[in-house]
Design a protein around this motif. Structure first.
Motif, PDB file in Angstrom:
ATOM      1  N   THR A 287       0.846  -1.088   0.031  1.00 55.74           N
ATOM      2  CA  THR A 287      -0.201   0.023   0.093  1.00 55.74           C
ATOM      3  C   THR A 287       0.837   1.206   0.044  1.00 55.74           C
ATOM      4  N   LYS A 288       2.123   1.157   0.718  1.00 57.67           N
ATOM      5  CA  LYS A 288       2.951   2.378   0.658  1.00 57.67           C
ATOM      6  C   LYS A 288       4.182   2.094  -0.043  1.00 57.67           C
ATOM      7  N   PRO A 289       4.787   1.821  -1.192  1.00 63.42           N
ATOM      8  CA  PRO A 289       5.934   1.277  -1.684  1.00 63.42           C
ATOM      9  C   PRO A 289       6.931   2.377  -1.487  1.00 63.42           C
ATOM     10  N   ASP A 290       8.159   1.925  -1.254  1.00 63.36           N
ATOM     11  CA  ASP A 290       9.160   2.715  -0.825  1.00 63.36           C
ATOM     12  C   ASP A 290       9.638   3.620  -1.973  1.00 63.36           C
ATOM     13  N   PHE A 291       9.360   3.305  -3.310  1.00 63.67           N
ATOM     14  CA  PHE A 291       9.736   4.201  -4.436  1.00 63.67           C
ATOM     15  C   PHE A 291       8.542   4.313  -5.195  1.00 63.67           C
ATOM     16  N   GLY A 292       7.375   4.452  -4.470  1.00 63.75           N
ATOM     17  CA  GLY A 292       6.241   4.978  -5.367  1.00 63.75           C
ATOM     18  C   GLY A 292       5.617   3.775  -5.985  1.00 63.75           C
ATOM     19  N   LYS A 293       4.904   3.736  -7.103  1.00 66.84           N
ATOM     20  CA  LYS A 293       4.365   3.040  -7.632  1.00 66.84           C
ATOM     21  C   LYS A 293       5.095   2.195  -8.655  1.00 66.84           C
ATOM     22  N   ASP A 294       6.439   2.919  -8.882  1.00 69.52           N
ATOM     23  CA  ASP A 294       7.291   2.172 -10.021  1.00 69.52           C
ATOM     24  C   ASP A 294       8.287   1.050  -9.342  1.00 69.52           C
ATOM     25  N   ALA A 295       8.483   1.140  -8.042  1.00 65.94           N
ATOM     26  CA  ALA A 295       9.346  -0.066  -7.689  1.00 65.94           C
ATOM     27  C   ALA A 295       9.256   0.003  -5.978  1.00 65.94           C
ATOM     28  N   ASP A 296       9.725  -1.436  -5.561  1.00 65.46           N
ATOM     29  CA  ASP A 296       9.527  -1.798  -4.176  1.00 65.46           C
ATOM     30  C   ASP A 296      10.542  -2.885  -4.108  1.00 65.46           C
ATOM     31  N   TYR A 297      10.905  -3.085  -2.834  1.00 65.89           N
ATOM     32  CA  TYR A 297      11.561  -4.246  -2.419  1.00 65.89           C
ATOM     33  C   TYR A 297      10.987  -4.898  -1.007  1.00 65.89           C
ATOM     34  N   THR A 298      10.837  -6.052  -0.884  1.00 69.75           N
ATOM     35  CA  THR A 298      10.512  -6.655   0.037  1.00 69.75           C
ATOM     36  C   THR A 298      11.301  -8.001   0.797  1.00 69.75           C
ATOM     37  N   THR A 299      11.239  -8.436   1.984  1.00 69.47           N
ATOM     38  CA  THR A 299      11.746  -9.758   2.371  1.00 69.47           C
ATOM     39  C   THR A 299      10.830 -10.818   2.265  1.00 69.47           C
ATOM     40  N   ILE A 300      11.730 -11.937   1.573  1.00 69.64           N
ATOM     41  CA  ILE A 300      11.119 -13.140   1.260  1.00 69.64           C
ATOM     42  C   ILE A 300      11.547 -14.186   2.311  1.00 69.64           C
ATOM     43  N   TYR A 301      10.742 -15.050   2.971  1.00 65.58           N
ATOM     44  CA  TYR A 301      11.028 -15.915   3.964  1.00 65.58           C
ATOM     45  C   TYR A 301      11.200 -17.220   3.366  1.00 65.58           C
ATOM     46  N   LEU A 302      12.129 -17.945   3.692  1.00 63.95           N
ATOM     47  CA  LEU A 302      12.603 -19.205   2.845  1.00 63.95           C
ATOM     48  C   LEU A 302      12.659 -20.246   3.916  1.00 63.95           C
ATOM     49  N   LEU A 303      12.507 -21.453   3.470  1.00 60.63           N
ATOM     50  CA  LEU A 303      12.593 -22.740   4.047  1.00 60.63           C
ATOM     51  C   LEU A 303      13.554 -23.689   2.965  1.00 60.63           C
ATOM     52  N   TYR A 304      14.632 -24.201   3.462  1.00 63.77           N
ATOM     53  CA  TYR A 304      15.457 -25.473   2.493  1.00 63.77           C
ATOM     54  C   TYR A 304      15.101 -26.515   3.249  1.00 63.77           C
TER      55      TYR A 304
END
Length: 387
Positions: free
Chosen positions: A100-117
């Motif tokens: 809802t509130k992208p760090d770089f507006g509507k053009d770009a964002d980053y996020t954390t992905i949670y992994l299991l191996y």
């Protein structure tokens, strides 16, 4: 009218608040390696299952639900999945998230992905990484420590009569315990392989019996059970002892035998033994009567073995006496015979030495002679003189 206006205003605000978000996608990749590898770079681990979640709580719920010693089964809410290749590399692309509130507006964002191996030999491991929208980058490097051990059993199967590797096809069954101090109900793993002479079976089992052993570096040394038998419709060879018993003999093992071995190291070599129950008759050659007399040619020589009553009734073949030229001269000897027994065999399931014996008697034109002999299977040929 005011109430209707207020209701429409509230619904519009709710719609705007719930629908005001942006959707992004990106990917991640990397390599999963063996933490204890001594190569540089460390050796990658093949066939590691990678699960990617956008929600940490869901990831942790799946992680906490897994029990050691079982296969990992993620819930239906996990997002992405792939498997590492032979070198431990993997890529998961097109991971989608909304913000809802992208760090770089509507053009770009980053996020954390949670992994299991997850890998059977390495268990289940948590990790996480950050991905950026619009790209798939190698952001993951993980080192996993094995929780299971794989040992190569080098099996050598010998015939005790010669101590040479057997030429028979032998089905080997190995039962390997899977229990630890915490995994108490696991069934043994059973490995089967047909081996002719020499072969290798790789077995797998828990690396440590408990946490204290793990901390002390004391690895599991399981006691395995081995059974082996000829893999054929007609059984002519059976497992036997190697004189490693109180009686100091080579007796056949019972049909339901199980040999116990404690696996101390890897690779681990094991010798197994057996011997024939169908035994080839040694070849008997010889002469009959006065070898200077031509009258002794053409005689039918037969050989018979003892039956269960002790009488000589079991046919072991016959042949006819002939003349033979001596050396390069024209002189001859008479009454010669050869090849008795060489196409015959007998069954013996009770002998306790490396060799079996059989008692035989000789006949000339159907009349018994006084010559009796005990033949041994460790002697290929015999010479007899009949009168």
């Amino acid at each position: 009218m005011k109430k209707l206006f207020l209701l429409l205003t509230t619904l519009t605000a709710t719609f705007l608040m719930s629908g005001c978000y942006s959707v992004f996608n990106g990917g991640t990749g990397g390599v999963i390696v063996d933490a204890e590898s001594t190569s540089n770079p460390k050796a990658g681990i093949a066939y590691v299952n990678i699960y990617a979640y956008t929600d940490w709580a869901t990831r942790d719920s799946d992680f906490n639900a897994w029990k050691e010693g079982t296969t990992f089964a993620p819930s239906n809410t996990y997002y992405g999945h792939t498997t590492t290749d032979n070198n431990g590399n993997f890529t998961i692309s097109n991971i989608v998230w909304k913000e809802t509130k992208p760090d770089f507006g509507k053009d770009a964002d980053y996020t954390t992905i949670y992994l299991l191996y997850f890998h059977e030999n390495y268990g289940l491991t948590k990790d996480e990484t950050v991905i950026t929208s619009g790209s798939t980058s190698d952001t993951v490097y993980a080192e996993l420590t094995a929780i299971r051990k794989t040992t190569a059993l080098n099996l050598n199967i010998y015939d005790v009569s010669t101590l040479n590797a057997t030429t028979n096809d032998v089905l080997v069954t190995v039962s390997v315990p899977q229990t630890t101090d915490t995994i108490t109900t696991a069934k043994p793993r059973v490995y089967e392989q047909t081996i002719t002479g020499n072969g290798t079976i790789s077995i797998s089992y828990p690396r440590w019996k408990n946490a204290d052993d793990k901390a002390a570096g004391k690895e599991n040394t399981p006691e395995i059970s081995i059974h082996y038998e000829q893999n054929a419709d007609t059984i002519i060879w059976k497992a036997c002892a190697n004189q490693d018993n109180e009686a100091k003999n080579y007796a056949f093992l019972a049909d339901d035998f199980s040999i116990k071995k404690t696996v101390q190291k890897t690779p681990y070599s094991i010798s197994l033994y057996g011997k024939a129950i169908r035994l080839s008759m040694p070849t008997v050659n010889g002469t009959y009567g006065d070898t200077s007399l031509a009258d002794n040619d053409g005689k039918v020589i037969s050989m018979k073995a003892k039956d269960s009553t002790g009488a000589y009734t079991i046919d072991c073949g016959e042949t006819t006496t002939v003349a033979q030229t001596t050396g390069t001269s024209s002189s001859q000897t008479h009454g010669n015979f050869s090849g008795l027994g060489n196409e015959n065999y007998w069954i013996d399931k009770t002998y306790t030495d490396k060799y079996s014996t059989i008692d035989v008697k000789f006949f000339v034109d159907g009349v018994a002679t006084t010559v009796e002999k005990t033949l041994r299977t460790d002697t290929t040929s015999y010479n007899v003189k009949l009168e």
